[in-house]
Design a protein around this motif. Structure first.
Motif, short mmCIF file in Angstrom:
data_model
loop_
_atom_site.label_atom_id
_atom_site.label_comp_id
_atom_site.label_asym_id
_atom_site.label_seq_id
_atom_site.Cartn_x
_atom_site.Cartn_y
_atom_site.Cartn_z
N VAL A 127 18.17 43.10 19.89
CA VAL A 127 19.45 43.67 19.49
C VAL A 127 20.02 44.29 20.75
O VAL A 127 19.38 45.14 21.38
N ILE A 128 21.20 43.83 21.13
CA ILE A 128 21.82 44.25 22.39
C ILE A 128 23.12 44.96 22.06
O ILE A 128 23.90 44.49 21.22
N LEU A 129 23.35 46.10 22.71
CA LEU A 129 24.63 46.79 22.57
C LEU A 129 25.51 46.45 23.76
O LEU A 129 25.16 46.75 24.90
N TRP A 130 26.60 45.77 23.49
CA TRP A 130 27.59 45.40 24.50
C TRP A 130 28.87 46.15 24.12
O TRP A 130 29.38 45.98 23.01
N GLN A 131 29.36 46.97 25.00
CA GLN A 131 30.52 47.82 24.74
C GLN A 131 30.33 48.58 23.42
O GLN A 131 31.24 48.68 22.61
N GLN A 132 29.11 49.05 23.22
CA GLN A 132 28.69 49.81 22.04
C GLN A 132 28.80 49.01 20.74
O GLN A 132 28.84 49.57 19.66
N GLN A 133 28.83 47.69 20.85
CA GLN A 133 28.88 46.78 19.70
C GLN A 133 27.61 45.94 19.69
O GLN A 133 27.16 45.48 20.74
N PRO A 134 27.03 45.68 18.49
CA PRO A 134 25.76 44.96 18.43
C PRO A 134 25.90 43.45 18.51
O PRO A 134 26.87 42.86 18.03
N ILE A 135 24.90 42.85 19.12
CA ILE A 135 24.73 41.39 19.19
C ILE A 135 23.23 41.13 19.01
O ILE A 135 22.41 41.86 19.58
N ILE A 136 22.88 40.11 18.25
CA ILE A 136 21.47 39.69 18.17
C ILE A 136 21.33 38.41 18.97
O ILE A 136 22.14 37.49 18.85
N VAL A 137 20.26 38.36 19.75
CA VAL A 137 19.90 37.14 20.47
C VAL A 137 18.46 36.79 20.09
O VAL A 137 17.55 37.56 20.36
N ASN A 138 18.31 35.64 19.43
CA ASN A 138 16.99 35.09 19.11
C ASN A 138 16.70 34.03 20.17
O ASN A 138 17.48 33.10 20.33
N GLU A 139 15.59 34.18 20.88
CA GLU A 139 15.23 33.22 21.93
C GLU A 139 13.90 32.58 21.57
O GLU A 139 12.96 33.26 21.17
N TYR A 140 13.84 31.26 21.72
CA TYR A 140 12.67 30.47 21.35
C TYR A 140 12.16 29.78 22.61
O TYR A 140 12.88 29.00 23.23
N PHE A 141 10.93 30.05 22.97
CA PHE A 141 10.35 29.53 24.21
C PHE A 141 9.73 28.16 23.96
O PHE A 141 8.77 28.03 23.20
#
Length: 157
Positions: A127-141
């Motif tokens: 869960v990443i806060l960009w400009q105080q707004q949330p984004i989820i990034v799911n990464e699969y190796f």
């Protein structure tokens, strides 16, 4: 992961698999702290040439898309990480690790985007806060990335 992969790849490229407005999964809504309303979902692979090293599913709530002035909707082949981490105030809040295996909903999708059948895949969710707004990034190796990671640090190009 964009910068470390760029450092290791001969030719890192982003292949966009899908961009659309579905409802996020229940766990994604929970982690984002949002109601189950449509969000911008982007699925990609990061490739070294034509070999997929990483698959990703990003979930961007409508409010975050609006905050970006629509720029998050027009990334094209630009990596999401390149865009959001260009802002020095971007912060990773949570990091969760998982092993993806049947019957997980992403297992068959991961099998379909690379050629070697695997009993499981490693994944992480941020869960990443960009400009105080949330984004989820799911990464699969994917296997090619894990194979590369087991090689000595220096690679001849």
């Amino acid at each position: 992961m964009t910068q470390p992969l760029s450092d290791q790849c001969y030719h890192l490229n982003i292949h966009v698999l899908d961009e659309s407005w579905p409802r996020p999964r229940r766990s994604e809504c929970h982690d984002l702290g949002i109601a189950p309303h449509p969000a911008w979902v982007r699925t990609i692979t990061m490739n070294d040439g034509t070999t997929p090293w990483l698959a990703a599913r990003s979930v961007i709530p409508q409010s975050t898309c609006h905050q970006s002035g629509g720029r998050l909707l027009r990334l094209g082949t630009t990596a999401l990480g390149t865009f959001i981490f260009s802002n020095p105030n971007t912060r990773r809040q949570q990091l969760q690790w998982a092993q993806i295996k049947p019957p997980h909903q992403d297992y068959n999708w991961l099998q379909s985007i690379q050629s070697n059948a695997q009993p499981y895949y490693w994944a992480r969710r941020s869960v990443i806060l960009w400009q105080q707004q949330p984004i989820i990034v799911n990464e699969y190796f994917l296997p090619a990335l894990l194979d590369m990671a087991s090689l000595p640090a220096s690679r001849s190009r």
